[in-house]
Scaffold this active site. Structure first.
Site, mmCIF file in Angstrom:
data_model
loop_
_atom_site.group_PDB
_atom_site.id
_atom_site.type_symbol
_atom_site.label_atom_id
_atom_site.label_comp_id
_atom_site.label_asym_id
_atom_site.label_seq_id
_atom_site.Cartn_x
_atom_site.Cartn_y
_atom_site.Cartn_z
ATOM 1 N N SER A 124 0.837 -1.204 0.000
ATOM 2 C CA SER A 124 0.000 0.000 0.000
ATOM 3 C C SER A 124 0.871 1.254 0.000
ATOM 4 C CB SER A 124 -0.856 -0.026 1.272
ATOM 5 O OG SER A 124 -1.412 1.241 1.508
ATOM 6 N N TYR A 148 -1.087 -0.183 10.626
ATOM 7 C CA TYR A 148 -1.378 -0.806 9.324
ATOM 8 C C TYR A 148 -0.182 -0.665 8.380
ATOM 9 C CZ TYR A 148 -3.310 -1.353 4.608
ATOM 10 O OH TYR A 148 -3.514 -1.724 3.297
ATOM 11 N N LYS A 152 2.590 -3.532 6.702
ATOM 12 C CA LYS A 152 2.934 -3.708 5.280
ATOM 13 C C LYS A 152 4.445 -3.668 5.088
ATOM 14 C CE LYS A 152 -1.103 -4.292 3.427
ATOM 15 N NZ LYS A 152 -1.465 -5.636 2.958
HETATM 16 N N1 LIG Z 1 -8.691 -1.576 -0.873
HETATM 17 C C1 LIG Z 1 -7.731 -0.680 -0.657
HETATM 18 O O1 LIG Z 1 -7.998 0.527 -0.583
HETATM 19 C C2 LIG Z 1 -6.287 -1.129 -0.501
HETATM 20 C C3 LIG Z 1 -5.261 -0.190 -0.673
HETATM 21 C C4 LIG Z 1 -3.950 -0.609 -0.523
HETATM 22 C C5 LIG Z 1 -3.660 -1.935 -0.196
HETATM 23 N N2 LIG Z 1 -4.667 -2.815 -0.027
HETATM 24 C C6 LIG Z 1 -4.346 -4.194 0.360
HETATM 25 O O2 LIG Z 1 -4.869 -5.079 -0.617
HETATM 26 C C7 LIG Z 1 -5.292 -6.302 0.010
HETATM 27 C C8 LIG Z 1 -6.714 -6.603 -0.402
HETATM 28 O O3 LIG Z 1 -7.529 -5.500 -0.057
HETATM 29 P P1 LIG Z 1 -9.101 -5.528 -0.281
HETATM 30 O O4 LIG Z 1 -9.529 -4.135 -0.483
HETATM 31 O O5 LIG Z 1 -9.457 -6.570 -1.271
HETATM 32 O O6 LIG Z 1 -9.562 -5.984 1.172
HETATM 33 P P2 LIG Z 1 -10.811 -6.911 1.595
HETATM 34 O O7 LIG Z 1 -10.986 -6.746 3.054
HETATM 35 O O8 LIG Z 1 -11.960 -6.664 0.700
HETATM 36 O O9 LIG Z 1 -10.260 -8.376 1.279
HETATM 37 C C9 LIG Z 1 -9.346 -9.048 2.118
HETATM 38 C C10 LIG Z 1 -9.804 -10.503 2.195
HETATM 39 O O10 LIG Z 1 -8.901 -11.244 3.031
HETATM 40 C C11 LIG Z 1 -9.667 -12.106 3.872
HETATM 41 N N3 LIG Z 1 -8.846 -12.397 5.055
HETATM 42 C C12 LIG Z 1 -8.442 -11.518 6.019
HETATM 43 N N4 LIG Z 1 -7.692 -12.156 6.929
HETATM 44 C C13 LIG Z 1 -7.590 -13.456 6.519
HETATM 45 C C14 LIG Z 1 -6.945 -14.616 7.054
HETATM 46 N N5 LIG Z 1 -6.235 -14.573 8.191
HETATM 47 N N6 LIG Z 1 -7.045 -15.777 6.371
HETATM 48 C C15 LIG Z 1 -7.765 -15.842 5.219
HETATM 49 N N7 LIG Z 1 -8.414 -14.781 4.670
HETATM 50 C C16 LIG Z 1 -8.317 -13.613 5.329
HETATM 51 C C17 LIG Z 1 -10.949 -11.346 4.151
HETATM 52 O O11 LIG Z 1 -12.027 -12.169 4.514
HETATM 53 C C18 LIG Z 1 -11.193 -10.655 2.803
HETATM 54 O O12 LIG Z 1 -11.989 -11.448 1.942
HETATM 55 C C19 LIG Z 1 -5.113 -6.102 1.509
HETATM 56 O O13 LIG Z 1 -3.901 -6.727 1.893
HETATM 57 C C20 LIG Z 1 -5.006 -4.599 1.664
HETATM 58 O O14 LIG Z 1 -4.208 -4.234 2.768
HETATM 59 C C21 LIG Z 1 -5.979 -2.444 -0.187
#
Ligand SMILES: NC(=O)c1ccc[n+]([C@@H]2O[C@H](COP(=O)([O-])OP(=O)(O)OC[C@H]3O[C@@H](n4cnc5c(N)ncnc54)[C@H](O)[C@@H]3O)[C@@H](O)[C@H]2O)c1
Length: 339
Positions: A124, A148, A152
């Site tokens: 991120s 957070y 990362k």
């Molecule tokens: N969406 C954003 O704005 C954004 C920005 C930068 C980085 N990210 C990163 O991208 C990744 C995906 O983000 P997203 O927006 O799809 O988030 P999200 O919350 O929609 O999806 C994350 C998924 O991981 C699953 N999960 C969490 N912990 C788990 C575990 N211990 N075992 C198995 N499954 C688990 C959740 O149930 C969920 O389905 C994350 O790592 C997030 O930090 C997201």
């Protein structure tokens, strides 16, 4: 490739699964459904026209992760699973270290043990904290200002150290800026749990009449309209970058990190205007005090991803807001759709 996709039913994982299936990869998904629903599987399969394999599994369970790899025969891993909210991480840091770092340690150990040497990791722009210079490129110092962001960085360090000691490993960390939008089919999108933490889902709920007004944090920043500027990028563009990233880790060894953004910043008021056009609804807002820790302006220099992945963000802000709204609208109660 046969690709293990963690967090496959989440917002970005589900869109990436569709893009991977579209180009012919097989997807084995895992999720513990802590922040998503098993029903997303059917939406992925409808959007792609192909099935996926899906396992319910908490990555913090080391034995279960090893068991998955014993039978998996994976060629590569794309690791999306984790928690993603800065504010929540301030209140519940242990949860973030457990779900983001602990789970990644299990995954890294199993991947190395089973010689699954190609990994793409969801990082991120929060790793940069409040950068002194813009645009932010990968040489910008990493200086996270929240638990957070620090999780990362910790996972990037883990993968970097792993690659330094195991020359066959290849890990690409993708530093997303602000993913918004939804799949153009209307089948997949972001489903916030409770009060949305991010701007777009909140704006959409105001447009839908589910919330009365949007609070804009700070109207006196040193920007053209006084509101914060971020680099919003379509989730499908982000998803497509993962297909390129798999090719990259297939050919280049070692650890690397790349920014995924458009290279262009938009203010909160510009987002509101784009959402008014996309939704054709009023979006009442009020300017309130600044939020602690928010930088005025952050946007990416995506040159490395442009050149080394051959990837470029294509969708403009209006398209992102239209697509986000299409999904939101499809999931509204009928009376809210009509109003
Ligand atoms: N969406 C954003 O704005 C954004 C920005 C930068 C980085 N990210 C990163 O991208 C990744 C995906 O983000 P997203 O927006 O799809 O988030 P999200 O919350 O929609 O999806 C994350 C998924 O991981 C699953 N999960 C969490 N912990 C788990 C575990 N211990 N075992 C198995 N499954 C688990 C959740 O149930 C969920 O389905 C994350 O790592 C997030 O930090 C997201």
């Amino acid at each position: 490739m046969r690709v293990l996709v963690t967090g496959v039913t989440g917002y970005i994982g589900s869109h990436a699964a569709v893009e991977l299936l579209d180009v012919g990869h097989d997807v084995v998904g895992v999720d513990d459904f802590s922040a998503s629903s098993p029903s997303v599987r059917a939406a992925i399969e409808r959007a792609a026209g192909r099935p996926i394999e899906l396992h319910e599994l908490d990555l913090r369970n080391r034995a279960a992760v090893n068991c998955l790899f014993d039978k998996g025969n994976f060629d590569a891993v794309i690791h999306f699973a984790g928690r993603k909210f800065v504010g929540e991480s301030m209140d519940r840091p242990v949860r973030y270290y457990s779900r983001n770092v602990g789970a990644s340690i299990n995954l890294a150990a199993a991947a190395q043990r089973h010689r699954v040497e190609k990994i793409v990791f969801s990082s991120s722009c929060t790793v940069y904290g409040n950068p002194a210079q813009l645009p932010v490129n990968e040489a910008t110092p990493v200086a996270p200002v929240s638990p957070y962001g620090r999780t990362k960085v910790a996972v990037e360090d883990l993968f970097s150290d792993l690659c330094a000691t195991d020359p066959n490993m290849s890990v690409l960390s993708l530093r997303y800026f602000n993913p918004i939008g939804a799949h153009p089919s209307g089948l997949l999108g972001e489903v916030p749990q409770g009060t949305p933490n991010n701007l777009l889902p909140y704006v959409m709920q105001v447009a839908a009449g589910q919330r009365s007004t949007l609070s804009v944090f700070g109207g006196d920043y040193d920007t053209a309209d006084g509101t914060c500027i971020r680099d919003y990028v379509h989730v499908v563009d982000i998803a497509k970058a993962h297909v390129r990233a798999l090719d990259y880790v297939d050919h280049v060894r070692g650890f690397d990190a790349m920014n995924l953004g458009t290279g262009r910043g938009s203010s909160v008021l510009e987002i509101i205007t784009a959402c008014r056009i996309a939704t054709r609804r009023d979006i009442p807002y009020q300017i309130v005090d600044r939020r602690a820790g928010d930088a005025a302006v952050i946007f990416a220099d995506p040159t490395r991803a442009n050149i080394d992945l051959g990837w470029r963000a294509e969708a403009n802000l209006t398209q992102m807001c239209f697509d986000h709204w299409r999904f939101e609208r499809a999931h509204l109660a009928p009376e809210a759709q009509a109003s």
